[in-house]
Design a protein around this motif. Structure first.
Motif, PDB file in Angstrom:
ATOM      1  N   UNK A   1     -52.380 -30.035 -13.139  1.00  0.00           N
ATOM      2  CA  UNK A   1     -53.570 -29.804 -13.116  1.00  0.00           C
ATOM      3  C   UNK A   1     -54.382 -30.496 -11.645  1.00  0.00           C
ATOM      4  N   UNK A   2     -54.121 -31.700 -11.587  1.00  0.00           N
ATOM      5  CA  UNK A   2     -54.565 -32.564 -10.562  1.00  0.00           C
ATOM      6  C   UNK A   2     -53.895 -32.128  -9.105  1.00  0.00           C
ATOM      7  N   UNK A   3     -52.705 -31.870  -9.309  1.00  0.00           N
ATOM      8  CA  UNK A   3     -52.061 -31.306  -7.968  1.00  0.00           C
ATOM      9  C   UNK A   3     -52.652 -29.979  -7.513  1.00  0.00           C
ATOM     10  N   UNK A   4     -52.923 -29.123  -8.472  1.00  0.00           N
ATOM     11  CA  UNK A   4     -53.579 -27.745  -8.131  1.00  0.00           C
ATOM     12  C   UNK A   4     -54.810 -28.131  -7.287  1.00  0.00           C
ATOM     13  N   UNK A   5     -55.881 -29.072  -7.707  1.00  0.00           N
ATOM     14  CA  UNK A   5     -56.842 -29.341  -7.243  1.00  0.00           C
ATOM     15  C   UNK A   5     -56.697 -29.783  -5.873  1.00  0.00           C
ATOM     16  N   UNK A   6     -55.700 -30.557  -5.626  1.00  0.00           N
ATOM     17  CA  UNK A   6     -55.431 -31.206  -4.330  1.00  0.00           C
ATOM     18  C   UNK A   6     -55.012 -30.042  -3.420  1.00  0.00           C
ATOM     19  N   UNK A   7     -54.419 -29.062  -3.915  1.00  0.00           N
ATOM     20  CA  UNK A   7     -53.999 -27.998  -3.046  1.00  0.00           C
ATOM     21  C   UNK A   7     -55.254 -27.172  -2.690  1.00  0.00           C
ATOM     22  N   UNK A   8     -56.349 -27.010  -3.453  1.00  0.00           N
ATOM     23  CA  UNK A   8     -57.468 -26.480  -3.045  1.00  0.00           C
ATOM     24  C   UNK A   8     -58.265 -26.989  -2.219  1.00  0.00           C
ATOM     25  N   UNK A   9     -58.295 -28.498  -2.313  1.00  0.00           N
ATOM     26  CA  UNK A   9     -59.061 -29.356  -1.164  1.00  0.00           C
ATOM     27  C   UNK A   9     -58.446 -28.911   0.062  1.00  0.00           C
ATOM     28  N   UNK A  10     -57.275 -28.907   0.399  1.00  0.00           N
ATOM     29  CA  UNK A  10     -56.716 -28.845   1.517  1.00  0.00           C
ATOM     30  C   UNK A  10     -57.162 -27.394   2.268  1.00  0.00           C
ATOM     31  N   UNK A  11     -57.432 -26.576   1.368  1.00  0.00           N
ATOM     32  CA  UNK A  11     -57.827 -25.342   2.149  1.00  0.00           C
ATOM     33  C   UNK A  11     -59.194 -25.154   2.299  1.00  0.00           C
ATOM     34  N   UNK A  12     -59.896 -26.283   2.255  1.00  0.00           N
ATOM     35  CA  UNK A  12     -61.224 -26.368   2.649  1.00  0.00           C
ATOM     36  C   UNK A  12     -61.402 -27.236   3.658  1.00  0.00           C
ATOM     37  N   UNK A  13     -61.776 -26.906   4.795  1.00  0.00           N
ATOM     38  CA  UNK A  13     -62.010 -27.495   6.002  1.00  0.00           C
ATOM     39  C   UNK A  13     -62.997 -28.858   5.888  1.00  0.00           C
ATOM     40  N   UNK A  14     -63.911 -28.813   4.806  1.00  0.00           N
ATOM     41  CA  UNK A  14     -64.622 -29.723   4.754  1.00  0.00           C
ATOM     42  C   UNK A  14     -64.047 -31.110   4.405  1.00  0.00           C
ATOM     43  N   UNK A  15     -62.927 -31.099   3.940  1.00  0.00           N
ATOM     44  CA  UNK A  15     -61.958 -32.229   3.670  1.00  0.00           C
ATOM     45  C   UNK A  15     -61.138 -32.667   4.567  1.00  0.00           C
ATOM     46  N   UNK A  16     -60.976 -31.614   5.812  1.00  0.00           N
ATOM     47  CA  UNK A  16     -59.954 -32.033   6.402  1.00  0.00           C
ATOM     48  C   UNK A  16     -60.198 -33.241   7.649  1.00  0.00           C
ATOM     49  N   UNK A  17     -61.570 -33.881   7.593  1.00  0.00           N
ATOM     50  CA  UNK A  17     -61.698 -34.789   8.318  1.00  0.00           C
ATOM     51  C   UNK A  17     -61.698 -36.265   7.853  1.00  0.00           C
ATOM     52  N   UNK A  18     -60.885 -36.165   6.626  1.00  0.00           N
ATOM     53  CA  UNK A  18     -60.875 -37.545   6.112  1.00  0.00           C
ATOM     54  C   UNK A  18     -59.158 -38.021   5.791  1.00  0.00           C
ATOM     55  N   UNK A  19     -58.872 -39.180   5.858  1.00  0.00           N
ATOM     56  CA  UNK A  19     -57.689 -39.580   5.819  1.00  0.00           C
ATOM     57  C   UNK A  19     -56.960 -39.498   4.501  1.00  0.00           C
ATOM     58  N   UNK A  20     -55.576 -38.991   4.419  1.00  0.00           N
ATOM     59  CA  UNK A  20     -54.913 -38.690   3.305  1.00  0.00           C
ATOM     60  C   UNK A  20     -55.038 -39.727   2.160  1.00  0.00           C
ATOM     61  N   UNK A  21     -54.930 -40.849   2.870  1.00  0.00           N
ATOM     62  CA  UNK A  21     -55.055 -41.754   1.446  1.00  0.00           C
ATOM     63  C   UNK A  21     -56.354 -41.814   0.779  1.00  0.00           C
ATOM     64  N   UNK A  22     -57.310 -41.563   1.552  1.00  0.00           N
ATOM     65  CA  UNK A  22     -58.970 -41.760   1.235  1.00  0.00           C
ATOM     66  C   UNK A  22     -59.120 -40.452   0.410  1.00  0.00           C
ATOM     67  N   UNK A  23     -58.541 -39.281   0.774  1.00  0.00           N
ATOM     68  CA  UNK A  23     -58.836 -37.906   0.066  1.00  0.00           C
ATOM     69  C   UNK A  23     -58.263 -37.972  -1.321  1.00  0.00           C
ATOM     70  N   UNK A  24     -56.620 -38.364  -1.289  1.00  0.00           N
ATOM     71  CA  UNK A  24     -56.391 -38.670  -2.572  1.00  0.00           C
ATOM     72  C   UNK A  24     -56.694 -39.425  -3.516  1.00  0.00           C
ATOM     73  N   UNK A  25     -57.142 -40.601  -2.918  1.00  0.00           N
ATOM     74  CA  UNK A  25     -57.841 -41.635  -3.910  1.00  0.00           C
ATOM     75  C   UNK A  25     -59.057 -41.350  -4.596  1.00  0.00           C
ATOM     76  N   UNK A  26     -60.009 -40.444  -3.635  1.00  0.00           N
ATOM     77  CA  UNK A  26     -61.124 -40.054  -4.316  1.00  0.00           C
ATOM     78  C   UNK A  26     -60.998 -38.998  -5.292  1.00  0.00           C
ATOM     79  N   UNK A  27     -59.990 -38.061  -5.026  1.00  0.00           N
ATOM     80  CA  UNK A  27     -59.622 -36.840  -6.118  1.00  0.00           C
ATOM     81  C   UNK A  27     -59.033 -37.742  -7.198  1.00  0.00           C
TER      82      UNK A  27
END
Length: 310
Positions: A187-213
């Motif tokens: 379930x969590x990994x599916x949401x991570x896939x969705x986040x990458x498909x939205x460019x509004x999250x493309x400006x954040x570092x991978x470590x930060x994006x994964x941590x927030x999710x």
């Protein structure tokens, strides 16, 4: 804080192992495989790929990885290659489909997954040929200086490190979490896939994006599982936030970075959960062979069939 090592220590040895080694190793190459896509927006000329077109391409990658039953890491690697190339090179819109397919081919080859390129081109309904895709794949490898079978460090790698922490915590939260642990991770990994498909999250570092999710999902999980107005379970929350702070310190994430990323991730997840129609879709067209078309003409084919009565 351990002054000798320059970073906070985590008392639990099980948590210390993935954070001290895997996390720090991933942080060393984070900026290489997670470029800033603000470069895509600057000084765009007519016909060049925009962030909206980039999102459409990532959605195509997500569809293809599900359709072809490819591992998730193929999808995450393909998105990484696509973003790296877009941040480095100016790409015309007419070449984006070919570039997208070539990134998927490279990612699949890196993960030792076999893809029929002819079939891939056919189901994607692009105007390129399999030869074009392979030639584009060669160009991507040269421009990005990719080494054969060298796997990129993606946002999934950071998230999996955090999931090891979650696995440790669930041993203490058995009375709170009743759902299957594997289902929760999927379930969590599916949401991570969705986040990458939205460019509004493309400006954040991978470590930060994964941590927030990770924080958002675990918070929701605990909020539904913890009894209301229970002082006893307050310690569980405090323990979790202590670990989050330790990870944040290791990743050198400032609070000023955390807040806007948290708001962006929450917005994207809410949009996804609302089951709204995707903004990125393609009109598929039926393709018939010449023999089928000729046969339909001889048989006086009509596009509208009579209604079948019940």
């Amino acid at each position: 804080m351990d002054k000798r090592r320059g970073r906070p220590l985590i008392s639990d040895a099980v948590i210390l192992k993935p954070l001290a080694f895997n996390l720090e190793e991933a942080l060393e190459v984070e900026s290489v495989y997670r470029p800033n896509l603000l470069l895509v927006q600057s000084d765009l000329k007519a016909g060049e790929v925009t962030l909206t077109l980039r999102d459409g391409a990532v959605n195509i990658l997500r569809f293809l990885h599900i359709w072809l039953d490819l591992p998730r890491n193929v999808y995450f690697s393909a998105v990484s290659y696509l973003d790296m190339f877009l941040a480095k090179m100016r790409v015309q819109e007419k070449f984006l489909k070919c570039l997208t397919l070539s990134c998927l081919v490279i990612a699949a080859d890196t993960e030792n997954q076999i893809i029929d390129v002819d079939y891939l081109v056919k189901i994607s309904q692009g105007k390129c040929t399999s030869r074009d895709v392979l030639r584009m794949a060669k160009i991507v490898k040269e421009k990005l200086k990719l080494v054969d079978k060298c796997k990129p460090t993606t946002v999934e790698d950071f998230f999996k490190i955090y999931l090891e922490v979650f696995t440790y915590l669930t041993r203490k939260w058995e009375h709170i979490i009743s759902r299957n642990l594997l289902q929760i991770k999927e379930h969590m990994l599916t949401r991570l896939e969705v986040l990458l498909a939205d460019s509004s999250t493309a400006f954040y570092r991978s470590s930060l994006l994964a941590l927030v999710l990770f924080r958002l999902e675990v918070e929701n999980l605990m909020a539904h599982g913890l009894p209301k107005k229970s002082v006893y379970f307050l310690g569980e929350f405090l323990h979790f936030f202590t670990i989050i702070w330790e990870i944040q310190s290791i990743c050198k994430v400032k609070n000023s970075e955390l807040k806007p990323c948290y708001a962006t991730v929450s917005k994207v997840i809410r949009k996804y959960c609302s089951q709204r129609k995707s903004d990125h879709h393609e009109e598929l067209s039926w393709k018939f062979s010449f023999s089928t078309i000729e046969k339909s003409k001889r048989n006086n084919y009509h596009p509208f069939l009579p209604t079948i009565s019940e």
